[in-house]
Scaffold this motif. Structure first.
Motif, short mmCIF file in Angstrom:
data_model
loop_
_atom_site.label_atom_id
_atom_site.label_comp_id
_atom_site.label_asym_id
_atom_site.label_seq_id
_atom_site.Cartn_x
_atom_site.Cartn_y
_atom_site.Cartn_z
N LYS A 144 49.01 31.85 41.17
CA LYS A 144 48.40 31.91 39.84
C LYS A 144 47.02 32.56 39.88
CE LYS A 144 46.63 28.12 38.16
NZ LYS A 144 46.42 26.80 37.51
N VAL A 145 46.20 32.13 40.83
CA VAL A 145 44.83 32.65 40.93
C VAL A 145 44.83 34.12 41.33
CG1 VAL A 145 42.68 32.49 42.26
CG2 VAL A 145 43.78 30.41 41.40
N TYR A 146 45.64 34.44 42.34
CA TYR A 146 45.69 35.83 42.83
C TYR A 146 46.15 36.77 41.71
CZ TYR A 146 46.23 39.51 46.33
OH TYR A 146 46.10 40.67 47.05
N LYS A 147 47.16 36.34 40.97
CA LYS A 147 47.68 37.16 39.87
C LYS A 147 46.65 37.29 38.76
CE LYS A 147 51.61 37.38 36.65
NZ LYS A 147 52.86 36.71 36.21
N TYR A 148 45.97 36.20 38.43
CA TYR A 148 44.98 36.22 37.35
C TYR A 148 43.81 37.15 37.68
CZ TYR A 148 41.56 34.56 33.93
OH TYR A 148 40.64 34.50 32.92
N LEU A 149 43.25 37.02 38.88
CA LEU A 149 42.10 37.84 39.25
C LEU A 149 42.46 39.31 39.37
CD1 LEU A 149 40.23 35.57 41.83
CD2 LEU A 149 39.64 36.00 39.45
N ASN A 150 43.63 39.61 39.90
CA ASN A 150 44.03 41.01 40.01
C ASN A 150 44.30 41.63 38.65
OD1 ASN A 150 44.38 42.27 42.83
ND2 ASN A 150 45.09 40.17 43.12
N LYS A 151 44.81 40.85 37.71
CA LYS A 151 44.99 41.35 36.35
C LYS A 151 43.64 41.67 35.72
CE LYS A 151 47.01 40.22 31.84
NZ LYS A 151 45.79 40.62 31.10
N LYS A 152 42.66 40.79 35.93
CA LYS A 152 41.32 41.03 35.39
C LYS A 152 40.67 42.23 36.06
CE LYS A 152 41.58 37.73 32.51
NZ LYS A 152 41.74 38.07 31.07
N LEU A 153 40.99 42.44 37.32
CA LEU A 153 40.45 43.59 38.03
C LEU A 153 41.00 44.89 37.46
CD1 LEU A 153 38.52 44.31 40.30
CD2 LEU A 153 40.43 44.15 41.91
N LEU A 154 42.27 44.87 37.07
CA LEU A 154 42.87 46.05 36.42
C LEU A 154 42.23 46.32 35.07
CD1 LEU A 154 46.67 45.53 37.21
CD2 LEU A 154 45.15 47.27 38.17
N ASP A 155 41.84 45.23 34.38
CA ASP A 155 41.18 45.38 33.08
C ASP A 155 39.77 45.94 33.21
OD1 ASP A 155 43.44 44.31 31.94
OD2 ASP A 155 42.62 42.28 31.77
N HIS A 156 39.20 45.81 34.41
CA HIS A 156 37.84 46.33 34.67
C HIS A 156 37.91 47.29 35.86
CE1 HIS A 156 37.26 42.44 32.62
NE2 HIS A 156 36.21 43.02 32.07
N SER A 157 38.71 48.32 35.70
CA SER A 157 39.02 49.23 36.80
C SER A 157 37.81 50.02 37.30
CB SER A 157 40.12 50.21 36.38
OG SER A 157 39.73 50.90 35.20
#
Length: 423
Positions: A144-157
């Motif tokens: 859950k955490v890994y997926k959440y942070l990586n999604k946010k990282l894509l939003d702030h590429s």
């Protein structure tokens, strides 16, 4: 002797298994074979075989040994994320309320990963290294955490940040008042741990093993160290520490009772994505600068609760009887009769009014999240969420235990004083 446990109690998300018939698909930690040789009673916990307790000790004697001497815990199953890149602080501070930019190199912080509503995604331990951050996360929250942070990282590429699992090292944890003396002997005079305060860390050689990171940290309320060791050397260091006569291996049952005496939470039981830091009584993780800038997830919701109050609050309870309440047991106000059946009917009032009266008198004001018999206090203790108007210290409430209501008092946590080391 009174029977203290009416029901057989097990840790959450754990299953019994026969050590002679291991199940397929269940993972073993690096220390699995060592645990078996040390007569561990292993159970399945979040997909791993982990020591629940040891045949040579009862949970109570092991608990008290930790408080008076030292115990060694297997934390090799705990996932660690490595967050690097020049924008690492700006990125991570968006999702935690702690002041990470104010930390020195090798300082540590306990923090909370928050979603957009200010609810708790996970509780984490963050360590500042020279070129990156290390973040311990709960094993049940890894995906859950890994997926959440990586999604946010894509939003702030545009941010220069890299997130990866830190797989070269794993942790063991020594807890107890004698921890510093035992580790100082293994350091062979290279450094003196007396110079390192609570929540600080040092990279050093331990028993001739290079690149060991010692974090002065507690998961039990006692002084101790989380030791990050190269994976291929974990067994060597673990066995070496256990040679000291003051150290004993300890399992999850003891870790649970130790942390409960100190009011520490377990994710999925005492905190989850349904509560905020204010409701969970975790305001202390929020940095002063962060509360002024309000630039992290859910900051305005959290500030509104700080200013105007939350509707519920996590509290500590001490039971008046020897009954240990079950987790999720309902809590009622003190004006309830001792048995719920007594409130079911009242023939002296009209039926419609009687239904309304029962609805009011039997309304719950909260529920238990964790409970155990405290070996130090020699009383049952628990943590719970209650409506804010009932959360006052020394307030008396009632907890449903089987078909009876047992009296308890709300007390200040920790139940047992912390013994962390500060310079």
């Amino acid at each position: 002797m009174k029977k203290l446990f009416k029901y057989k109690r097990t840790l959450p998300n754990s299953l019994h298994f026969s050590t002679s018939e291991p199940k397929k698909g269940i993972l073993k930690t690096i220390l699995y074979d060592v645990h078996k040789k040390n007569n561990a009673i292993l159970k399945i916990h979040h997909g791993y075989y982990l020591p629940d307790e040891y045949q040579d000790d009862t949970p109570i004697t092991s608990h008290l040994h930790t408080r008076s001497n030292c115990s060694l815990f297997d934390h090799t199953y705990k996932p660690i994320l490595k967050i690097s890149g020049e924008d690492k602080f700006n990125f991570l501070e968006k999702y935690v309320g702690s002041d990470l930019k104010g930390l020195w190199e090798n300082e540590c912080r306990i923090s909370l990963l928050l979603n957009e509503q200010g609810k708790i995604i996970d509780d984490v331990l963050i360590i500042v290294r020279k070129d990156f951050l290390l973040m311990y996360i709960s094993v049940q929250c890894k995906e859950k955490v890994y997926k959440y942070l990586n999604k946010k990282l894509l939003d702030h590429s545009k941010l220069k940040v890299k997130i990866e699992e830190y797989t070269s090292h794993s942790s063991i944890c020594i807890q107890g008042s004698k921890s510093v003396n035992i580790l100082n002997e293994l350091l062979k005079g290279d450094i003196n741990l007396e110079k390192y305060s609570f929540m600080s860390s040092v990279l050093t050689k331990l028993n001739d093993v290079d690149n060991c990171l010692l974090n002065r940290y507690t998961c039990t309320g006692e002084d101790g160290f989380n030791i990050l060791i190269p994976k291929e050397k974990i067994q060597q260091i673990y066995k070496c520490i256990l040679k000291d006569p003051l150290v004993k291996p300890a399992g999850l049952i003891v870790q649970n009772t130790l942390r409960l005496e100190c009011g520490f939470c377990i994710y999925g039981k005492d905190i989850n994505e349904n509560v905020t830091p204010i409701e969970a009584n975790y305001k202390w993780v929020l940095g002063k600068r962060r509360l002024k800038e309000l630039d992290f997830n859910g900051a305005h919701i959290i500030m509104n609760q700080i200013n105007n109050g939350a509707k519920i609050k996590r509290v500590g309870l001490i039971m008046d009887s020897t009954t240990v309440p079950m987790e999720n047991a309902k809590i009622y106000s003190n004006d309830q009769p001792d048995t719920l059946e007594e409130t079911k009917s009242n023939t002296n009032i009209p039926e419609q009014m009687n239904k309304q009266t029962n609805k009011q008198t039997q309304e719950t004001i909260g529920h238990i999240t964790s409970s155990c018999f405290s070996p130090v206090l020699q009383k049952p203790i628990a943590m719970a969420y209650v409506n804010i108007e009932h959360s006052i210290i020394n307030n008396t409430i009632k907890v449903k235990c089987a078909d009876k209501l047992e009296t308890a008092k709300i007390v200040k946590m920790p139940f047992v004083p912390l013994s962390v080391y500060k310079i």
